[in-house]
Design a protein around this motif. Structure first.
Motif, mmCIF file in Angstrom:
data_model
loop_
_atom_site.group_PDB
_atom_site.id
_atom_site.type_symbol
_atom_site.label_atom_id
_atom_site.label_comp_id
_atom_site.label_asym_id
_atom_site.label_seq_id
_atom_site.Cartn_x
_atom_site.Cartn_y
_atom_site.Cartn_z
ATOM 1 N N ASP A 1 0.912 -1.254 -0.075
ATOM 2 C CA ASP A 1 -0.093 0.040 -0.032
ATOM 3 C C ASP A 1 0.637 1.213 -0.109
ATOM 4 O O ASP A 1 0.348 2.464 0.092
ATOM 5 N N GLY A 2 2.256 1.076 -0.008
ATOM 6 C CA GLY A 2 2.949 2.386 -0.012
ATOM 7 C C GLY A 2 2.918 3.019 1.251
ATOM 8 O O GLY A 2 3.295 4.442 1.623
ATOM 9 N N LYS A 3 2.621 2.155 2.330
ATOM 10 C CA LYS A 3 2.639 2.938 3.663
ATOM 11 C C LYS A 3 3.788 2.642 4.519
ATOM 12 O O LYS A 3 4.101 3.387 5.632
ATOM 13 N N ALA A 4 4.662 1.648 4.106
ATOM 14 C CA ALA A 4 6.004 1.406 4.911
ATOM 15 C C ALA A 4 7.050 0.939 4.043
ATOM 16 O O ALA A 4 6.710 0.677 2.663
ATOM 17 N N LYS A 5 8.482 1.514 4.299
ATOM 18 C CA LYS A 5 9.335 1.064 3.406
ATOM 19 C C LYS A 5 9.758 -0.260 3.553
ATOM 20 O O LYS A 5 9.622 -0.735 4.513
ATOM 21 N N SER B 1 17.687 4.943 15.450
ATOM 22 C CA SER B 1 16.973 6.024 15.413
ATOM 23 C C SER B 1 15.652 5.995 15.715
ATOM 24 O O SER B 1 14.817 6.885 15.745
ATOM 25 N N TYR B 2 15.298 4.678 15.825
ATOM 26 C CA TYR B 2 13.817 4.214 16.245
ATOM 27 C C TYR B 2 13.650 3.316 17.172
ATOM 28 O O TYR B 2 14.242 2.155 17.061
ATOM 29 N N ALA C 1 5.355 0.371 12.307
ATOM 30 C CA ALA C 1 6.095 0.412 10.922
ATOM 31 C C ALA C 1 6.009 1.669 9.945
ATOM 32 O O ALA C 1 7.194 1.914 9.298
ATOM 33 N N PRO C 2 5.013 2.283 9.587
ATOM 34 C CA PRO C 2 5.109 3.457 8.727
ATOM 35 C C PRO C 2 5.995 4.527 9.369
ATOM 36 O O PRO C 2 6.179 5.472 8.312
ATOM 37 N N LEU C 3 6.250 4.525 10.518
ATOM 38 C CA LEU C 3 7.011 5.600 10.829
ATOM 39 C C LEU C 3 8.553 5.415 10.730
ATOM 40 O O LEU C 3 9.275 6.344 10.806
#
Length: 640
Positions: free
Chosen positions: A466-470, A546-547, A635-637
């Motif tokens: 869906d293009g919401k996560a890398k 970083s996350y 995950a999308p962040l």
């Protein structure tokens, strides 16, 4: 009450009007037997010109008792199976008898029933190899013949109401698949759709109903039924499962029986009574036994999940003296004369739950269910479906792999393993490096938890599609360091985990996979015990990640020996932590989450120190539905 019919009805069908309808649980005895002294409908054979096929084609037509051309009627188009033709219903199902009896009992709206040949080809007889590819194609071609040739012919020659609200389409087996394919694919033509024991020609549900809102607005009734011993039940259930998550009103009706007319006659009896009038949900006030859980092993009928998420267990153990199911609480089972033990539980919350069978006091895994490593041991598990579970549903999108990898750990001086998710594009891009999320399980579970119970691969597949996560790698390592119990949360255990992560796992991943090796390409997250490990190792090594994601966790409020050194470290490094961590994401279940209060106390400390974080809650307790949703939102962040 005997198990005459298993009905699963989604009561959320939106009803605007109710009418007096039958409350029968199934067709009564004699429903398909000719009665004397009642009015009868008329059966005729008709011939219509088919431009689709290029010849005149035949169909049977039933007109109801008292039929008159001065009145206009709705129409049910009733389709046969792969081995039949327009006479199959007549030969095996006695539809005219069933309908005559229903009219005599004043249970049916007057309607015309058309039984066509669903094999749209010049030689449309059911002879030779009925599975021949040309004959199979002819069933698909019938969609055009039905809509452009047969329906217009019926509407020219008979007094019918020519709108979608007065057109129904239903069929058995291959015809059931046609009915779902054609009916749901032409909602401008049909408002009433029924699939009886629908065959493998049934399209995948996301193709059947690509627009759930359109289906909700246009369908008067969607009926899906099958015998519980029918090998094709999976095709009906996958459609039901999809419609359930999309909140599309429908009836899923499962009854005892196989792939035969005993089932289909009952389906016609039940389905036809609902047509062309307001549907009263009270008609479905049946004894509900449920459908097999998705976590059942292949072909196992039990345990079954009821519409209100109660669970029916049934196990054969003729020599046992006492049996219980240990699921949330212990349920005593009762034994019948054939040696089957059964019990129905209270309503169980959505998601996966571990359980055991207690046979004469001994806990064993249910042989009818898949097993999972949880509770510190292998245990049976049952998945309770959720209408909010579409994001981890199996869809027609590119799928990544979950790979198991063994490595030698210098920290433990032993072989260990992790599971790694690689996105669908990974093997096709040999020169691309990917960011990595290190994802940690909770206490009593292991490196398998996130890939099996957590459905990590499906969540990431769907988000990436869906293009919401890398696209990313997800490493699911074993966070158990020995000792178990509260010792797993102690300073020494947390330090051992930190060493394993830094000295063994990360170096191995970055050497053996195309993994980015900078802080911007690393994220660390975990649930419960894994959340504590994330707090400990992630904050201490804020320059490496970083996350950070902390799910259902927090420093123990009643254990200052553990928490105070961490707070002291954070207080002395607030600026660096806030600068290095792009997203420090803390998520909890609702107040029933056992870590809720600890987390609130921890966040208050963070506020006092000036630590920057984001906070999220998802309804639920200390359970996998919460953590699946946490991953879905976290995950999308990452790596943006």
């Amino acid at each position: 009450m005997t198990r005459s019919i298993i009905l699963i009805l989604l009561i959320f069908i939106q009803i605007t009007c109710a009418s007096a309808q039958s409350s029968e649980k199934s067709a009564p005895e004699g429903f398909d037997t000719i009665r004397k002294g009642i009015a009868q409908g008329k059966l005729d054979t008709i011939s219509y010109p088919s431009k689709t096929v290029g010849v005149a084609r035949r169909a049977l037509i039933y007109t109801p008792p008292g039929f008159t051309k001065s009145k206009k009627y709705p129409v049910l188009y009733l389709l046969h199976g792969i081995g039949g033709d327009e006479k199959e219903w007549l030969k095996g199902g006695s539809p005219q008898v069933i309908l005559d009896n229903l009219y005599a009992d004043k249970k049916l709206e007057p309607m015309i029933v058309v039984m066509p040949n669903g094999r749209a080809m010049k030689d449309d007889r059911a002879i030779g190899n009925v599975f021949d590819s040309l004959k199979i194609k002819a069933f698909s071609d019938f969609e055009r013949d039905l809509i452009t040739d047969l329906i217009p012919f019926i509407e020219r020659k008979y007094p019918v109401i020519k709108d979608r609200e007065h057109r129904a389409l239903a069929g058995l087996s291959m015809g059931g698949g046609q009915s779902l394919n054609f009916g749901l694919g032409n909602l401008d033509k049909f408002a009433w759709v029924g699939g009886f024991s629908s065959a493998p020609n049934t399209k995948r549900p996301e193709l059947l109903v690509p627009d759930s809102q359109d289906a909700k607005a246009k369908l008067k009734l969607l009926w899906i039924s099958c015998g519980d011993a029918d090998g094709l039940i999976g095709f009906s259930k996958r459609t039901h499962d999809y419609l359930f998550t999309k909140d599309v009103p429908h009836v899923f009706y499962v009854e005892p029986g196989g792939h035969d007319f005993k089932v289909w006659k009952n389906d016609l009896y039940m389905f036809s009574q609902l047509l062309f009038k307001p549907v009263d949900p009270k008609v479905f006030s049946l004894t509900v036994l449920g459908s097999p859980a998705s976590t059942n092993v292949r072909s196992a009928k039990y345990p079954q999940i009821l519409p209100d998420n109660r669970v029916l267990f049934k196990v054969k153990a003729p020599d046992a003296q006492k049996m219980q199911v240990d699921l949330v609480r212990k349920y005593d089972m009762t034994k019948d004369t054939e040696g089957f033990w059964s019990v129905t539980t209270d309503t169980i919350s959505e998601g996966i739950h571990y359980y055991s069978l207690l046979i004469d006091g001994v806990a064993v895994a249910d042989p009818s269910s898949e097993t999972f490593y949880g509770m510190g041991r292998m245990a049976a598990g049952i998945e309770i479906p959720s209408k909010n579970g579409d994001y981890y549903a199996l869809k027609d999108v590119p799928h990544g792999d979950v790979r198991m990898k063994r490595y030698y750990s210098g920290v433990f001086n032993d072989w260990r393993r992790f599971y790694i998710y690689t996105p669908a594009e990974y093997d096709a891009n040999p020169n691309k490096k990917y960011p990595v999320l290190y994802l940690l399980h909770g206490g009593g579970e292991d490196e398998r938890g996130w890939s099996t119970q957590g459905k990590t691969d499906l969540i990431l597949d769907n988000l990436i599609a869906d293009g919401k996560a890398k696209p990313m790698l997800v490493v699911m390592m074993d966070g158990n360091t020995g000792g178990g119990g509260i010792a797993s949360f102690g300073e020494r255990s947390l330090q051992t985990f930190e060493n394993e992560l830094k000295q063994a796992v990360i170096p191995f991943v970055e050497k053996n996979y195309r993994a980015q090796n900078t802080p911007d390409g690393r994220a660390l997250a975990g649930l419960s015990m894994g959340g504590l490990q994330t707090l400990y190792a992630g904050l201490k090594n804020h320059s490496m990640f970083s996350y950070l994601g902390v799910f259902s966790s927090g420093w123990f409020a009643n254990n200052p020996t553990l928490s105070e050194p961490q707070y002291t470290f954070m207080k002395n490094n607030v600026a660096a932590i806030n600068n290095d961590i792009k997203h420090f994401w803390v998520a909890m279940g609702a107040k029933e989450d056992i870590a809720y209060e600890n987390c609130k106390i921890m966040l208050k400390k963070f506020d006092e120190m000036g630590i920057k974080y984001q906070y999220s809650e998802y309804p639920g307790g200390h359970t996998w539905p919460v953590w699946r949703n946490n991953l879905y939102k976290f995950a999308p962040l990452l790596f943006q």
